[in-house]
Motif scaffolding. Structure first.
Motif, PDB file in Angstrom:
ATOM      1  N   SER A   2       0.735  -1.198  -0.130  1.00  0.00           N
ATOM      2  CA  SER A   2      -0.104  -0.015   0.120  1.00  0.00           C
ATOM      3  C   SER A   2       0.865   1.353   0.652  1.00  0.00           C
ATOM      4  O   SER A   2       0.678   2.645  -0.394  1.00  0.00           O
ATOM      5  CB  SER A   2      -0.571  -0.488   1.033  1.00  0.00           C
ATOM      6  OG  SER A   2      -0.249  -0.232   2.516  1.00  0.00           O
ATOM      7  N   VAL A   3       1.760   1.096   0.306  1.00  0.00           N
ATOM      8  CA  VAL A   3       3.361   2.168   0.101  1.00  0.00           C
ATOM      9  C   VAL A   3       4.501   1.599  -0.545  1.00  0.00           C
ATOM     10  O   VAL A   3       4.789   0.188  -0.197  1.00  0.00           O
ATOM     11  CB  VAL A   3       3.524   2.351   1.901  1.00  0.00           C
ATOM     12  CG1 VAL A   3       4.565   3.872   2.440  1.00  0.00           C
ATOM     13  CG2 VAL A   3       2.451   2.832   2.573  1.00  0.00           C
ATOM     14  N   LEU A   4       5.245   2.228  -0.874  1.00  0.00           N
ATOM     15  CA  LEU A   4       6.033   2.423  -2.272  1.00  0.00           C
ATOM     16  C   LEU A   4       7.515   3.129  -1.851  1.00  0.00           C
ATOM     17  O   LEU A   4       7.171   4.429  -1.444  1.00  0.00           O
ATOM     18  CB  LEU A   4       6.233   2.259  -3.749  1.00  0.00           C
ATOM     19  CG  LEU A   4       7.209   1.638  -4.180  1.00  0.00           C
ATOM     20  CD1 LEU A   4       7.585   0.395  -4.201  1.00  0.00           C
ATOM     21  CD2 LEU A   4       6.802   1.835  -6.127  1.00  0.00           C
ATOM     22  N   LEU A   5       8.305   2.636  -0.880  1.00  0.00           N
ATOM     23  CA  LEU A   5       9.427   3.626  -0.759  1.00  0.00           C
ATOM     24  C   LEU A   5      10.380   3.218  -1.768  1.00  0.00           C
ATOM     25  O   LEU A   5      11.200   2.225  -1.748  1.00  0.00           O
ATOM     26  CB  LEU A   5       9.993   2.940   0.681  1.00  0.00           C
ATOM     27  CG  LEU A   5       8.943   3.467   2.184  1.00  0.00           C
ATOM     28  CD1 LEU A   5       9.716   3.147   2.930  1.00  0.00           C
ATOM     29  CD2 LEU A   5       7.736   4.706   1.355  1.00  0.00           C
ATOM     30  N   LEU A   6      11.239   4.442  -2.044  1.00  0.00           N
ATOM     31  CA  LEU A   6      12.457   4.066  -3.099  1.00  0.00           C
ATOM     32  C   LEU A   6      14.013   4.918  -3.010  1.00  0.00           C
ATOM     33  O   LEU A   6      14.033   6.380  -2.878  1.00  0.00           O
ATOM     34  CB  LEU A   6      11.859   4.443  -5.034  1.00  0.00           C
ATOM     35  CG  LEU A   6      10.092   3.730  -4.816  1.00  0.00           C
ATOM     36  CD1 LEU A   6       9.645   4.708  -4.713  1.00  0.00           C
ATOM     37  CD2 LEU A   6      10.889   3.555  -7.121  1.00  0.00           C
ATOM     38  N   ASP A   7      15.056   4.514  -2.806  1.00  0.00           N
ATOM     39  CA  ASP A   7      15.711   5.179  -1.714  1.00  0.00           C
ATOM     40  C   ASP A   7      16.756   5.412  -3.328  1.00  0.00           C
ATOM     41  O   ASP A   7      17.666   4.857  -3.881  1.00  0.00           O
ATOM     42  CB  ASP A   7      16.351   4.430  -1.171  1.00  0.00           C
ATOM     43  CG  ASP A   7      17.587   4.728  -0.539  1.00  0.00           C
ATOM     44  OD1 ASP A   7      18.041   6.380  -0.544  1.00  0.00           O
ATOM     45  OD2 ASP A   7      18.906   4.822   0.402  1.00  0.00           O
ATOM     46  N   GLU A   8      16.943   6.592  -3.491  1.00  0.00           N
ATOM     47  CA  GLU A   8      17.851   6.847  -5.066  1.00  0.00           C
ATOM     48  C   GLU A   8      18.033   5.847  -5.641  1.00  0.00           C
ATOM     49  O   GLU A   8      18.758   5.154  -6.225  1.00  0.00           O
ATOM     50  CB  GLU A   8      18.685   7.410  -4.017  1.00  0.00           C
ATOM     51  CG  GLU A   8      19.348   7.700  -3.606  1.00  0.00           C
ATOM     52  CD  GLU A   8      19.868  10.143  -4.584  1.00  0.00           C
ATOM     53  OE1 GLU A   8      19.717  10.073  -5.149  1.00  0.00           O
ATOM     54  OE2 GLU A   8      20.102  10.663  -3.119  1.00  0.00           O
ATOM     55  N   PRO A   9      16.614   5.759  -6.638  1.00  0.00           N
ATOM     56  CA  PRO A   9      16.793   4.611  -7.142  1.00  0.00           C
ATOM     57  C   PRO A   9      17.303   4.581  -8.737  1.00  0.00           C
ATOM     58  O   PRO A   9      17.188   3.898  -9.511  1.00  0.00           O
ATOM     59  CB  PRO A   9      14.570   4.298  -7.419  1.00  0.00           C
ATOM     60  CG  PRO A   9      14.596   5.860  -7.484  1.00  0.00           C
ATOM     61  CD  PRO A   9      15.582   6.417  -6.639  1.00  0.00           C
ATOM     62  N   PHE A  10      17.372   6.059  -9.037  1.00  0.00           N
ATOM     63  CA  PHE A  10      17.870   6.227 -10.302  1.00  0.00           C
ATOM     64  C   PHE A  10      19.292   6.459 -10.309  1.00  0.00           C
ATOM     65  O   PHE A  10      19.792   6.285 -11.790  1.00  0.00           O
ATOM     66  CB  PHE A  10      17.116   7.285 -11.242  1.00  0.00           C
ATOM     67  CG  PHE A  10      15.504   6.636 -10.933  1.00  0.00           C
ATOM     68  CD1 PHE A  10      14.975   6.049 -12.344  1.00  0.00           C
ATOM     69  CD2 PHE A  10      14.828   7.742 -10.522  1.00  0.00           C
ATOM     70  CE1 PHE A  10      13.742   5.974 -11.911  1.00  0.00           C
ATOM     71  CE2 PHE A  10      13.753   8.034 -10.596  1.00  0.00           C
ATOM     72  CZ  PHE A  10      12.986   6.688 -11.063  1.00  0.00           C
ATOM     73  N   SER A  11      20.281   6.555  -9.366  1.00  0.00           N
ATOM     74  CA  SER A  11      21.915   7.045  -9.306  1.00  0.00           C
ATOM     75  C   SER A  11      22.441   6.198 -10.002  1.00  0.00           C
ATOM     76  O   SER A  11      23.687   7.173 -10.477  1.00  0.00           O
ATOM     77  CB  SER A  11      21.671   7.178  -7.647  1.00  0.00           C
ATOM     78  OG  SER A  11      22.229   5.816  -6.723  1.00  0.00           O
ATOM     79  N   ASN A  12      22.086   5.365 -10.022  1.00  0.00           N
ATOM     80  CA  ASN A  12      22.951   4.345 -10.612  1.00  0.00           C
ATOM     81  C   ASN A  12      22.862   3.523 -12.530  1.00  0.00           C
ATOM     82  O   ASN A  12      23.889   3.185 -12.421  1.00  0.00           O
ATOM     83  CB  ASN A  12      22.619   3.075 -10.275  1.00  0.00           C
ATOM     84  CG  ASN A  12      23.395   2.859  -8.625  1.00  0.00           C
ATOM     85  OD1 ASN A  12      24.854   3.649  -8.114  1.00  0.00           O
ATOM     86  ND2 ASN A  12      23.478   1.888  -7.854  1.00  0.00           N
ATOM     87  N   LEU A  13      22.117   4.852 -12.973  1.00  0.00           N
ATOM     88  CA  LEU A  13      22.291   5.191 -14.119  1.00  0.00           C
ATOM     89  C   LEU A  13      22.732   5.744 -15.070  1.00  0.00           C
ATOM     90  O   LEU A  13      22.838   7.251 -14.009  1.00  0.00           O
ATOM     91  CB  LEU A  13      20.940   5.078 -14.603  1.00  0.00           C
ATOM     92  CG  LEU A  13      19.725   3.691 -13.753  1.00  0.00           C
ATOM     93  CD1 LEU A  13      18.035   3.957 -14.615  1.00  0.00           C
ATOM     94  CD2 LEU A  13      19.893   2.209 -14.511  1.00  0.00           C
ATOM     95  N   ASP A  14      23.295   5.629 -15.703  1.00  0.00           N
ATOM     96  CA  ASP A  14      23.811   7.171 -16.332  1.00  0.00           C
ATOM     97  C   ASP A  14      22.551   8.458 -17.133  1.00  0.00           C
ATOM     98  O   ASP A  14      21.864   7.915 -17.318  1.00  0.00           O
ATOM     99  CB  ASP A  14      24.878   6.822 -18.075  1.00  0.00           C
ATOM    100  CG  ASP A  14      23.307   5.890 -18.698  1.00  0.00           C
ATOM    101  OD1 ASP A  14      22.785   6.186 -18.959  1.00  0.00           O
ATOM    102  OD2 ASP A  14      23.953   5.001 -19.508  1.00  0.00           O
ATOM    103  N   SER A  15      23.327   8.577 -17.193  1.00  0.00           N
ATOM    104  CA  SER A  15      22.351  10.239 -17.391  1.00  0.00           C
ATOM    105  C   SER A  15      21.461   9.928 -18.480  1.00  0.00           C
ATOM    106  O   SER A  15      20.226  10.210 -18.208  1.00  0.00           O
ATOM    107  CB  SER A  15      23.159  11.230 -17.578  1.00  0.00           C
ATOM    108  OG  SER A  15      23.868  11.233 -18.929  1.00  0.00           O
ATOM    109  N   THR A  16      21.623   9.583 -19.720  1.00  0.00           N
ATOM    110  CA  THR A  16      20.651   9.868 -21.014  1.00  0.00           C
ATOM    111  C   THR A  16      19.948   8.351 -20.291  1.00  0.00           C
ATOM    112  O   THR A  16      18.497   8.693 -21.126  1.00  0.00           O
ATOM    113  CB  THR A  16      21.683   8.676 -22.514  1.00  0.00           C
ATOM    114  OG1 THR A  16      22.100   9.747 -22.327  1.00  0.00           O
ATOM    115  CG2 THR A  16      20.222   8.495 -23.267  1.00  0.00           C
TER     116      THR A  16
END
Length: 344
Positions: free
Chosen positions: A161-175
């Motif tokens: 019922s609640v979703l928590l995301l911790d810096e979910p995109f930090s390991n992806l390159d900018s594009t």
């Protein structure tokens, strides 16, 4: 709206939360309310306490003081503690935390009851993130974006019922980050799930958050919609943290401040010495004048031009990519935005 196969979204309430590690305060008197189905961004610099707050909501840390409620159930207080596995909260970690020895399908099914791990929930979750055809692949054979989506599928498979995301995109390159971010935004909107995510990226927070909570040194500085936060920050620090800004000295008389750029209309009445907030896109350049162009940065879709005023004040201007301006040129500067914020 609640997507098919999901549990009804619940609110999250954090009241008077304190947290220290080894005697060092990390969070101080945190109060926060998240509406059911809302997407809230926790935005702040490294070390401000945003990940600790997320871990407290998840139940991975215990607060020193205060109360955390999800829906109408108290999860943490002085007299009550609900362990993380019973909070019905999903979490996507910064490093995605996939098990390298398990297939995509088995990773996604890991948080389900044993009798559900080979059932339709795994396929349903992978289908939501567009990876149903990769169910038998190993994580090492996937791209970074695919691994991130597998981690998301694992988090939503138990229908939290609640979703928590911790810096979910930090390991992806900018594009890749931009594309995956858009996909996640679409999915969260479709599911109608309450989501709280941590980021230090202002653009990311503005794209994904219905509201943004700006944190600094263990405190919440301001909670507002992206537009409100950008246009009406409550402090000069917040103004600078959420976007490019010019803070220039002015002498205020009511709803007007006299500055080196000219007279600036103000949102609220002020008297005497103030700092006036001027966003770069609210300034215009014109040929001729007493300001000098000292730097030009071309980004394709627009340009950032830095000019020096006669009093040595440096001003940044965001302008069209078609603007014809060169370093060393003398130009005139004017303000064309809405009434500005001024800090006493």
């Amino acid at each position: 709206m609640t997507g098919e196969g999901t549990t009804a979204a619940r609110s999250v309430d954090v009241r008077g939360i304190d947290k220290s590690f080894d005697g060092v305060p990390v969070l101080r008197s945190i109060n926060l309310h998240v509406e059911p189905g809302e997407s809230l961004a926790l935005l702040g610099p490294s070390g401000c306490g945003k990940t600790t707050l997320l871990r407290l909501i998840a139940g991975l840390e215990r607060p020193d003081n205060g109360e955390i409620t999800i829906g109408d159930v108290t999860m943490a207080s002085e007299s009550r503690w609900i362990p993380p596995e019973k909070r019905h909260v999903g979490m996507v970690f910064q490093d995605w935390a996939l098990f390298p020895h398990l297939s995509v399908g088995k990773n996604v099914g890991y948080g389900l009851n044993r009798d559900e791990r080979g059932g339709p929930r795994v396929v349903e979750a992978l289908d939501m993130v567009g990876l149903a055809d990769l169910i038998d692949r190993m994580p090492s054979t996937l791209s970074g974006g695919q691994q991130q989506r597998v981690a998301l599928a694992r988090a939503i498979a138990p229908r939290p019922s609640v979703l928590l995301l911790d810096e979910p995109f930090s390991n992806l390159d900018s594009t890749l980050r931009v594309g995956v971010r858009s996909e996640v935004h679409r999915l969260l909107t479709d599911l109608g799930i309450t989501s709280i995510f941590v980021t230090h990226d202002q653009e990311e927070a503005f794209v994904l958050g219905n509201r943004v909570a700006v944190m600094r040194e263990g405190l919440i500085e301001q909670v507002a919609t992206p537009i409100e936060l950008y246009r009406h920050p409550t402090s000069s620090w917040t103004a600078a943290f959420v976007g490019a800004v010019n803070l220039i000295h002015g002498d205020a008389q009511g709803l007007v401040a006299s500055t080196a750029v000219g007279d600036i209309p103000l949102m609220e009445e002020r008297q005497g010495s103030v700092e006036v907030l001027l966003r770069p896109e609210d300034l215009r350049l014109a040929a001729g004048g007493s300001a000098e162009v000292v730097q030009v940065e071309f980004y394709g879709h627009d340009m950032m031009v830095v000019v020096t005023l006669p009093d040595e004040t440096k001003i940044t201007v965001r302008t069209s990519a078609h603007t014809d301006v060169t370093t060393g040129e003398q130009i005139a500067l004017s303000y064309v935005g809405q009434p500005a914020v001024a800090f006493a």
